[in-house]
Motif scaffolding. Structure first.
Motif, mmCIF file in Angstrom:
data_model
loop_
_atom_site.group_PDB
_atom_site.id
_atom_site.type_symbol
_atom_site.label_atom_id
_atom_site.label_comp_id
_atom_site.label_asym_id
_atom_site.label_seq_id
_atom_site.Cartn_x
_atom_site.Cartn_y
_atom_site.Cartn_z
ATOM 1 N N PRO A 1 -1.852 8.579 12.442
ATOM 2 C CA PRO A 1 -1.989 7.727 11.592
ATOM 3 C C PRO A 1 -1.224 7.733 10.122
ATOM 4 C CG PRO A 1 -3.878 8.295 12.809
ATOM 5 C CD PRO A 1 -2.911 9.400 13.021
ATOM 6 N N PHE A 2 -1.335 6.665 9.612
ATOM 7 C CA PHE A 2 -1.014 6.700 8.140
ATOM 8 C C PHE A 2 -1.804 6.424 7.179
ATOM 9 C CE2 PHE A 2 3.460 4.563 9.976
ATOM 10 C CZ PHE A 2 3.779 5.950 10.067
ATOM 11 N N ASN A 3 -1.745 6.998 6.022
ATOM 12 C CA ASN A 3 -2.764 6.815 4.727
ATOM 13 C C ASN A 3 -2.069 5.599 4.026
ATOM 14 O OD1 ASN A 3 -4.677 8.823 4.765
ATOM 15 N ND2 ASN A 3 -3.050 10.415 4.443
ATOM 16 N N ILE A 4 -2.854 4.715 3.543
ATOM 17 C CA ILE A 4 -2.341 3.705 2.986
ATOM 18 C C ILE A 4 -2.886 3.448 1.616
ATOM 19 C CG2 ILE A 4 -2.338 0.903 3.049
ATOM 20 C CD1 ILE A 4 -0.506 1.981 5.027
ATOM 21 N N LYS A 5 -2.048 2.972 0.640
ATOM 22 C CA LYS A 5 -2.285 2.876 -0.757
ATOM 23 C C LYS A 5 -3.531 2.008 -0.988
ATOM 24 C CE LYS A 5 0.796 3.683 -4.100
ATOM 25 N NZ LYS A 5 2.069 3.472 -4.935
ATOM 26 N N GLU A 6 -3.328 1.001 -0.596
ATOM 27 C CA GLU A 6 -4.135 -0.593 -1.100
ATOM 28 C C GLU A 6 -5.613 -0.270 -0.507
ATOM 29 O OE1 GLU A 6 0.076 -1.685 -1.106
ATOM 30 O OE2 GLU A 6 -1.111 -0.660 0.393
ATOM 31 N N GLU A 7 -6.531 -0.419 -1.801
ATOM 32 C CA GLU A 7 -7.921 -0.318 -1.513
ATOM 33 C C GLU A 7 -8.352 -1.297 -0.477
ATOM 34 O OE1 GLU A 7 -10.354 1.822 -2.376
ATOM 35 O OE2 GLU A 7 -8.604 3.216 -2.916
ATOM 36 N N TRP A 8 -7.826 -2.527 -0.244
ATOM 37 C CA TRP A 8 -8.271 -3.439 0.565
ATOM 38 C C TRP A 8 -8.495 -3.138 1.896
ATOM 39 C CZ3 TRP A 8 -4.964 -5.412 4.034
ATOM 40 C CH2 TRP A 8 -3.571 -5.119 3.680
ATOM 41 N N VAL A 9 -7.543 -2.260 2.504
ATOM 42 C CA VAL A 9 -7.507 -1.943 3.742
ATOM 43 C C VAL A 9 -8.815 -1.080 4.331
ATOM 44 C CG1 VAL A 9 -6.240 -0.051 5.162
ATOM 45 C CG2 VAL A 9 -5.134 -1.525 3.603
ATOM 46 N N LYS A 10 -9.448 -0.509 3.366
ATOM 47 C CA LYS A 10 -10.628 0.179 3.727
ATOM 48 C C LYS A 10 -11.599 -0.818 4.171
ATOM 49 C CE LYS A 10 -9.611 4.112 0.704
ATOM 50 N NZ LYS A 10 -10.207 4.721 -0.509
ATOM 51 N N SER A 11 -11.576 -2.158 3.746
ATOM 52 C CA SER A 11 -12.524 -3.032 3.926
ATOM 53 C C SER A 11 -12.288 -3.660 5.462
ATOM 54 C CB SER A 11 -12.806 -4.141 2.811
ATOM 55 O OG SER A 11 -11.365 -5.030 2.982
ATOM 56 N N LEU A 12 -11.125 -3.437 5.929
ATOM 57 C CA LEU A 12 -10.857 -3.906 7.178
ATOM 58 C C LEU A 12 -11.150 -2.732 8.258
ATOM 59 C CD1 LEU A 12 -7.599 -5.704 6.426
ATOM 60 C CD2 LEU A 12 -9.952 -6.667 6.967
ATOM 61 N N GLN A 13 -11.626 -1.804 7.926
ATOM 62 C CA GLN A 13 -11.984 -0.690 8.899
ATOM 63 C C GLN A 13 -12.488 -0.963 10.285
ATOM 64 O OE1 GLN A 13 -14.462 2.478 7.285
ATOM 65 N NE2 GLN A 13 -14.753 3.531 9.302
ATOM 66 N N GLY A 14 -11.908 -0.663 11.395
ATOM 67 C CA GLY A 14 -12.329 -1.049 12.742
ATOM 68 C C GLY A 14 -11.818 -2.427 13.330
ATOM 69 N N LEU A 15 -11.010 -2.909 12.272
ATOM 70 C CA LEU A 15 -10.215 -4.332 12.974
ATOM 71 C C LEU A 15 -9.154 -3.899 13.616
ATOM 72 C CD1 LEU A 15 -10.022 -7.471 12.774
ATOM 73 C CD2 LEU A 15 -8.744 -7.124 10.897
ATOM 74 N N SER A 16 -9.154 -4.555 14.934
ATOM 75 C CA SER A 16 -7.744 -4.372 15.697
ATOM 76 C C SER A 16 -7.049 -5.481 15.876
ATOM 77 C CB SER A 16 -8.298 -3.783 17.081
ATOM 78 O OG SER A 16 -7.068 -3.669 17.644
ATOM 79 N N LEU A 17 -5.800 -5.441 15.528
ATOM 80 C CA LEU A 17 -4.811 -6.562 15.420
ATOM 81 C C LEU A 17 -3.761 -6.514 16.798
ATOM 82 C CD1 LEU A 17 -3.841 -7.048 11.795
ATOM 83 C CD2 LEU A 17 -5.731 -8.161 13.090
ATOM 84 N N LYS A 18 -3.962 -7.547 17.802
ATOM 85 C CA LYS A 18 -3.130 -7.386 18.789
ATOM 86 C C LYS A 18 -1.893 -8.451 18.613
ATOM 87 C CE LYS A 18 -6.775 -5.671 21.912
ATOM 88 N NZ LYS A 18 -7.422 -6.122 22.969
ATOM 89 N N ASN A 19 -0.976 -8.049 19.516
ATOM 90 C CA ASN A 19 0.353 -9.094 19.375
ATOM 91 C C ASN A 19 0.845 -9.526 17.920
ATOM 92 O OD1 ASN A 19 0.012 -9.478 22.397
ATOM 93 N ND2 ASN A 19 -1.313 -10.630 21.980
ATOM 94 N N VAL A 20 0.879 -8.584 17.297
ATOM 95 C CA VAL A 20 1.403 -8.456 15.759
ATOM 96 C C VAL A 20 2.648 -7.688 15.756
ATOM 97 C CG1 VAL A 20 -0.692 -9.021 14.624
ATOM 98 C CG2 VAL A 20 0.109 -6.573 14.867
#
Length: 435
Positions: free
Chosen positions: A222-241
Motif C-alpha cells: 500500500p501507499f502512505n498518503i499526505k492528505e489528512e482527509w483520507v483517514k476519514s475514509l478508512q474502510g471505504l472500498s471503491l470499485k470500477n474507478v
C-alpha cells in the motif's frame, strides 16, 4: 546418493526438498520457524492463492521483470503440474474470478499439510526452529574446475563476468553446529512479512560467496498518503474507478482501472498494489501525484449532464444533500469540502463554472503519495539475487558450484493473482530435480 540441504520451508523450499529427495538424494530441510509455510499460511487472506489457471504466456506477462529467465522453469513445471501435485494428494482445488486457484476448503493450512505429507513420504528430514548462520564453502580445486561446466545446460555463455571459483560444502547453524552437504539450496524468501521469518538471510549467503544483490524494495504494498482527509475514509472500498499516477514533472508513471481501498494511513487494494510493483523504486524518492477518476465510464460532458439531472431533481436543496446517487455516503462530505462550492449553497444557485470545476474534481480526485509502506506489509520483495548469475536451466549458481537458489530470494516478482507462488513452485521444482 548426494546429501542436500535446503534452507527455508516455504513453497519454493518445500518443492526443492521434495523433488531433490525424489531424485534419490538424502535431504535435510532447515526451517527457522516452528512449522512450515508460515508466510504461505497468510497468503490470499488465509485462503492461499496457489497459482493461476491462465495459460503460461499470460502468467509470464504478469511477471514484472526477468520473465525470460523463467522460460525453462515454467516449461518444466507449469501451473497444471502444480494443480496436479495437490489434486493427486487429495487436496482439491477450485478456480475463481481471474483464474485464481484456491483450495476448495478455503484453508491455506490444507496446502501446508499436503506439503508436509509429501515431504514425509519422501523421507525428508525437517529441522524446525533451526537458523542457518552461514554457508560453508571452499575454493574450487583443479579437478573441480575441470568439471564446472554442465554439459546439459542450455544456457552456456562464451564469457561470464564472474568465474565459478567456489564450491559449497554445507551450512553452519546459529548454535555453531555444522551440517556438511554435497549441495545446498537457498530458498529463504525475501524481506516481505518479516514476522514470518523472511529477514533477508539468503541475500547475505549469496553475497558472501560473491553474488550481486539487486537492491530490494517492498512490492505489492500500500501507499502512505499526505492528505489528512483520507483517514476519514478508512474502510471505504471503491470499485470500477480508474487511477493515474504522475511524477513531479508530470510524467505518467502508471494508470489502471479496478478496485481500491482507503485505510488509516492511505490507500490499498488491487490497483494500488499493482501500481507499487509497476513503478520503479527510484520514483518513490519523490512525492508522487495520484488522481482517481470516480466516474471513468462518463466523459466530462456526459458527467456534467448527469450532475445537472441530480440538481434538477433536487431543486432548492443544498449542494451537500443532492449527491447521494453519485457517491458513497462516506465520500460525500470529503468531495464537497474539496470542491469550490459551499456545502450549504442551493443547487439552483450553483454557476456553470462551479459545476464544471466539480466535474473536473470527480474525474481527477487528487492525492499525494508520500511513500510505500514497509516490508512488513509488502506481499512480495522486488530485487534480490541477480538472475544473471544463476543458470535458468538448473537454478544453479554460476559463482559457487553445487549452490542453488529458488523462490523470492531471486530478483523475480509478479503481480497478484497466484503468479508469485507459481514462480516459487516452478523454481523450487527445478532446483530440486537439478540436485
Amino acid at each position: 546418493m548426494s546429501k542436500v540441504v535446503v534452507i527455508g520451508g516455504g513453497p519454493a523450499g518445500c518443492f526443492a526438498a521434495y523433488y531433490a529427495a525424489q531424485n534419490g538424494n538424502d535431504v535435510i530441510l532447515i526451517e527457522k520457524n516452528e512449522k512450515l509455510g508460515k508466510k504461505l499460511y497468510i497468503t490470499g487472506k488465509g485462503r492461499c492463492n496457489v497459482t493461476n489457471a491462465s495459460d503460461m504466456d499470460e502468467i509470464l506477462s504478469n511477471v514484472m521483470g526477468n520473465n525470460k529467465f523463467l522460460y525453462s522453469a515454467f516449461n518444466d513445471f507449469s501451473n497444471k503440474d502444480v494443480m496436479e501435485f495437490f489434486e493427486n494428494r487429495k487436496t482439491h482445488l477450485k478456480i475463481e474470478r481471474g483464474n485464481r486457484v484456491f483450495p476448495k476448503s478455503d484453508h491455506s493450512s490444507d496446502i501446508i499439510s499436503c506439503l508436509k505429507r509429501a515431504l514425509d513420504d519422501e523421507g525428508v528430514e525437517i529441522m524446525f526452529n533451526s537458523n542457518v548462520k552461514e554457508l560453508i564453502y571452499d575454493p574450487l580445486t583443479v579437478e573441480e574446475k575441470a568439471e564446472k561446466i554442465d554439459p546439459n545446460s542450455k544456457y552456456k555463455k562464451k564469457k561470464e563476468k564472474k568465474k565459478l571459483d567456489k564450491i559449497v560444502k554445507g551450512v553452519v547453524l546459529s548454535d555453531g553446529s555444522k551440517i556438511l552437504a554435497d549441495k545446498v539450496v537457498v530458498a529463504t524468501g525475501g524481506f516481505s512479512y518479516q514476522t514470518t521469518g523472511s529477514t533477508g538471510d539468503g541475500y547475505k549467503f549469496a553475497e558472501n560467496v560473491g553474488h550481486k544483490i539487486i537492491e530490494v524494495s517492498p512490492a505489492l504494498v500500500p501507499f502512505n498518503i499526505k492528505e489528512e482527509w483520507v483517514k476519514s475514509l478508512q474502510g471505504l472500498s471503491l470499485k470500477n474507478v480508474s487511477l493515474r499516477i504522475m511524477s513531479p514533472k508530470n510524467k505518467k508513471l502508471y494508470e489502471d482501472f479496478g478496485e481500491m481501498l482507503f485505510t488509516h494511513f492511505g490507500v490499498s487494494g488491487p490497483m494500488i498494489l499493482s501500481a507499487s510493483s509497476n513503478i520503479k523504486p527510484r520514483e518513490f524518492e519523490n512525492e508522487l501525484h495520484l488522481f482517481i477518476d470516480l466516474k471513468p465510464a462518463l466523459d466530462e460532458a456526459t458527467l456534467d449532464k448527469r450532475i445537472l439531472r441530480e440538481f434538477e431533481s433536487g431543486i432548492n436543496k443544498q449542494f451537500k444533500n443532492v449527491l447521494g446517487h453519485l457517491f458513497p455516503t462516506k465520500l460525500i462530505p470529503i468531495i464537497v469540502n474539496l470542491s469550490t462550492i459551499d456545502a450549504d449553497k442551493q443547487v439552483n444557485d450553483i454557476s456553470r463554472v462551479e459545476r464544471l470545476d466539480f466535474v473536473k474534481l470527480i474525474k481527477n480526485l487528487p492525492m499525494t503519495i508520500v511513500s510505500k509502506r514497509s516490508f512488513n506489509e509488502a506481499i512480495i520483495t522486488k530485487g534480490g539475487v541477480t538472475v544473471k548469475e544463476v543458470d535458468p536451466s538448473t537454478m544453479g549458481s554460476k559463482v559457487c558450484k553445487n549452490l542453488f537458489f529458488c523462490g523470492e530470494v531471486l530478483d523475480l516478482d509478479a503481480l497478484t493473482g497466484g503468479y508469485n507462488l507459481q514462480i516459487a513452485w516452478s523454481t523450487g521444482h527445478l532446483a530440486g530435480i537439478s540436485c
